[in-house]
Design an enzyme around this catalytic site. Sequence first.
Site, mmCIF file in Angstrom:
data_model
loop_
_atom_site.group_PDB
_atom_site.id
_atom_site.type_symbol
_atom_site.label_atom_id
_atom_site.label_comp_id
_atom_site.label_asym_id
_atom_site.label_seq_id
_atom_site.Cartn_x
_atom_site.Cartn_y
_atom_site.Cartn_z
ATOM 1 C CB SER A 20 -0.729 0.107 1.209
ATOM 2 O OG SER A 20 -0.293 -0.009 2.579
ATOM 3 C CB THR A 39 -2.430 5.100 2.784
ATOM 4 O OG1 THR A 39 -2.958 5.103 1.942
ATOM 5 C CG2 THR A 39 -2.529 6.788 3.861
ATOM 6 C CB THR A 59 -0.943 6.266 0.256
ATOM 7 O OG1 THR A 59 -1.476 5.002 -0.197
ATOM 8 C CG2 THR A 59 -0.767 7.185 -1.017
ATOM 9 N NE ARG A 69 -7.816 8.077 -6.289
ATOM 10 C CZ ARG A 69 -7.299 7.283 -4.551
ATOM 11 N NH1 ARG A 69 -6.112 7.305 -4.088
ATOM 12 N NH2 ARG A 69 -8.375 7.072 -3.659
ATOM 13 C CB THR A 117 -5.400 5.072 6.538
ATOM 14 O OG1 THR A 117 -6.153 4.070 7.053
ATOM 15 C CG2 THR A 117 -3.986 5.375 6.521
ATOM 16 N N GLY A 118 -8.145 4.566 4.894
ATOM 17 C CA GLY A 118 -8.916 4.246 4.294
ATOM 18 C C GLY A 118 -9.672 4.745 2.362
HETATM 19 N N1 ASP Z 1 -6.434 6.911 1.180
HETATM 20 C C1 ASP Z 1 -5.285 6.534 0.460
HETATM 21 C C2 ASP Z 1 -6.026 6.870 -1.392
HETATM 22 O O1 ASP Z 1 -7.138 7.112 -1.328
HETATM 23 C C3 ASP Z 1 -5.710 4.890 0.402
HETATM 24 C C4 ASP Z 1 -5.934 4.433 1.669
HETATM 25 O O2 ASP Z 1 -5.740 4.961 2.624
HETATM 26 O O3 ASP Z 1 -6.302 2.522 1.554
HETATM 27 O O4 ASP Z 1 -5.228 7.006 -1.709
#
Ligand code: ASP
Length: 367
Positions: free
Chosen positions: A84, A214, A232, A242, A265-266
């Site tokens: 990640s 992340t 990340t 993106r 994160t997420g």
């Molecule tokens: N927040 C990160 C993103 O949207 C990805 C993640 O944390 O899973 O790029």
Amino acid sequence: MESQHPSLDRRRFLALGAAAHALAASKVGAQEHEAARDRPTLVGSANALPGMKQVWESFAAGGDLLDTILSVVKVAEADPKDHSVGLGGLPDEDGHVTLDAAIMHGPTHNSGAVGCIENILHPCEVARLVMERTDHCLLVGPGAYRFARAHGHPHTELLTDEARAIWMAWKERMSDRDDRLAPAQDDKDGRLYDLHGEKVSLDALIKDRAVTGTIHCSGLSTRGEVACTTTTSGLSFKIPGRVGDSPIVGAGLYCDQEAGSAGATGRGEAAILANTSFAIVELLRQGKAPVDAGLEVLRRVARQAARAAKWQAALVDEEGKPAFGLTLYILGLDGTTAGVTLRGHGRYAVSDTQGGPRLADLVPLYE
Ligand code: ASP
């Protein structure tokens, strides 16, 4: 007499500003030093634990805050098994590993970030260079890469064999209406892959694009300074170009020397739309405890998702609750911490003088 040279004025202005900032920061530091000396604290995502273990002793002894939080996340950036972040991160849909990273410093209220940068092992360090060696907050794409190279960062191939194989498996299984076929023996060897410290099959790994990740780390130094960083490889198999929340100040991270620090994160889009980290820090400023601030922002995210589901139904489950993951890490100026998440029983990393580096339970909004 006014200078005819705007950039000279600007430089003078910046120099004066920097001096004023330093003075203000030293005053804040002096006031808070006494209270903070006994409670240096680090908080972050679970994958920050290995890095925290490496730096904790020197940080608790008065180590530099920015160096410390960057050292924490660099461990994950350089870890090929963490899919990640950084090296070994899963690529975009074209097979390019593109990275987002940011850093923010409370005492000078400054930040730096890079978005969609390729072939640089430590984007968090480049974010720091943006903060300290430019008048900007965010550089993206090829410009960010050239900036990093100009500062001596080597060109590094970040797509590992394992990440490439996972990406190709995703491509081959994505549709039965294209010309790619998965191998007959695909995934029959029972090989397991790392996902957030757990071993999972290839199927589980690419199902619903389960790899999100992340790394975030917020810190409170013995001098009472706050700072944070998030780095990340972003959403796996994303549309090229993106950029997620991680390099967006206010979304993937935010700190304010008067209030505290937070990170996310997420699902990045949800963090951007709710300005999660800024929202949390504002609630800390109003006197909310970290856990309450985090849960309040998650409730807001849930309401926003329910509205967004009017055009994107997949954002919510059959009960109308968010169908995605979002986890928030919070640090108050008094060294109290919290990790909150939309659902489930995850963990986050924390380190303070009460216990040293360890994992603690996230507080879920929904069971
Ligand atoms: N927040 C990160 C993103 O949207 C990805 C993640 O944390 O899973 O790029």
